[in-house]
Scaffold this active site. Structure first.
Site, PDB file in Angstrom:
ATOM      1  CD  GLU A 180       9.250  15.085  20.001  1.00  0.00           C
ATOM      2  OE1 GLU A 180       8.202  14.639  19.486  1.00  0.00           O
ATOM      3  OE2 GLU A 180       9.601  16.271  19.883  1.00  0.00           O
ATOM      4  CG  HIS A 234       3.952  15.263  20.928  1.00  0.00           C
ATOM      5  ND1 HIS A 234       2.860  16.096  20.942  1.00  0.00           N
ATOM      6  CD2 HIS A 234       5.030  16.060  20.686  1.00  0.00           C
ATOM      7  CE1 HIS A 234       3.248  17.339  20.724  1.00  0.00           C
ATOM      8  NE2 HIS A 234       4.556  17.348  20.578  1.00  0.00           N
ATOM      9  CD  GLU A 277       4.724  20.908  19.578  1.00  0.00           C
ATOM     10  OE1 GLU A 277       5.672  20.889  20.401  1.00  0.00           O
ATOM     11  OE2 GLU A 277       4.505  19.986  18.785  1.00  0.00           O
TER      12      GLU A 277
END
Length: 300
Positions: free
Chosen positions: A131, A134, A201
């Site tokens: 995360e 990201h 992803e």
């Protein structure tokens, strides 16, 4: 190449938006669609993080209320060269997590209580690092813009069908243009959004494994989360399916039509890529089996 591909897909999304406007109202409709796209993107830029956290009833946690989770996020953020993000807890049994925020200085990481119960420490580190990847790649803003424009295209097409479909003088293709806009434009927008999410992803898996230093920890986490998410529904995600691309694993159950257009790559392919990455780098061996305990509820 992933960044170039993402920018090209976002450009295609914007062109599709303007194309819908043209089919519904000619040149004037195209300009209105462009202005509408700018407005929706500006709104998403400033408010998307608050919106998605509210959708899932996320609760802020502190070092005092969730010391292990909070310190883990802080340690990995420092390793990634990022400011400390806000940390949130979602009281859902499905194991999952996501990050949000328009930039690293305004980022947030949210994890469900289910994921804290399911994963051991190294696996959870892999998820948190994914995360944070990201955040570092600014993927959250990209995916939020894509989701907002995709939703706006669908809304614009429906609006044109209800209020502008009979104005043949403004519509260069007449009823055929309306039909194309209503049926095919939302589907094309969804496919573009899906491709953007899949591209990001894979990149986040790779960078997340570098941040945590343990690709196999993230691979094991993906295997566990995928198996559990298919059995355990997440009501907040079912009510707000547009937030699905933000999660590390698709949170939607197989009962929804949304799953016909999956926003996530195949889990086995992601695991295979991480295993290949692990063979090319040293992996920590101090795996721990004790899960992070579920933190107590904080009061506002």
């Amino acid at each position: 190449m992933n960044y170039v591909r993402t920018m090209m897909l976002l450009a295609a999304m914007t062109a599709l938006f303007m194309g819908v406007g043209y089919l519904l109202g000619g040149t004037g409709g195209m300009m209105i669609a462009l202005l509408f796209a700018i407005g929706t993107n500006a709104f998403a830029y400033w408010n998307s993080d608050k919106m998605v956290l509210r959708m899932h009833n996320a609760e802020p946690v502190t070092r005092a209320s969730a010391p292990e989770l909070y310190e883990m996020v802080g340690r990995l953020a420092g390793r990634a060269g990022l400011p400390m993000p806000k940390v949130y807890l979602i009281r859902e049994d499905q194991p999952n997590a996501f990050a949000t925020g328009r930039n690293p200085d305004n980022a947030a990481v949210a994890a469900t209580t289910g994921i804290l119960r399911l994963l051991d420490r190294d696996e959870l580190e892999g998820v948190i690092a994914h995360e944070l990847a990201h955040v570092k790649n600014r993927d959250i803003l990209t995916m939020t813009v894509a989701a907002t424009v995709a939703g706006a295209i669908s809304m614009l097409a429906q609006f044109g069908f209800l209020f502008g479909g009979h104005r043949d003088r403004d519509n260069p293709l007449g009823p055929l243009g309306v039909l194309l806009a209503v049926i095919f434009a939302p589907m094309a927008a969804m496919l573009i959004q899906m491709t953007i999410s899949r591209t990001r992803e894979y990149s986040a898996d790779k960078l997340g494994a570098e941040i945590s230093g343990n690709p196999l920890g993230l691979a094991a986490a993906l295997r566990k989360i995928s198996g559990a998410a298919s059995r355990i529904p997440m009501p907040t995600a079912e009510r707000n399916p547009t937030s699905a691309p933000l999660f590390i694993i698709n949170p939607l159950s197989g009962q929804r039509m949304d799953n016909l257009f999956s926003t996530h790559p195949n889990v086995e392919n992601r695991i295979a890529a991480l295993e290949a990455q692990a063979r090319a780098m040293p992996v920590r061996s101090n795996l721990r089996d004790s899960p992070i305990p579920v933190v107590r509820r904080t009061r506002p």
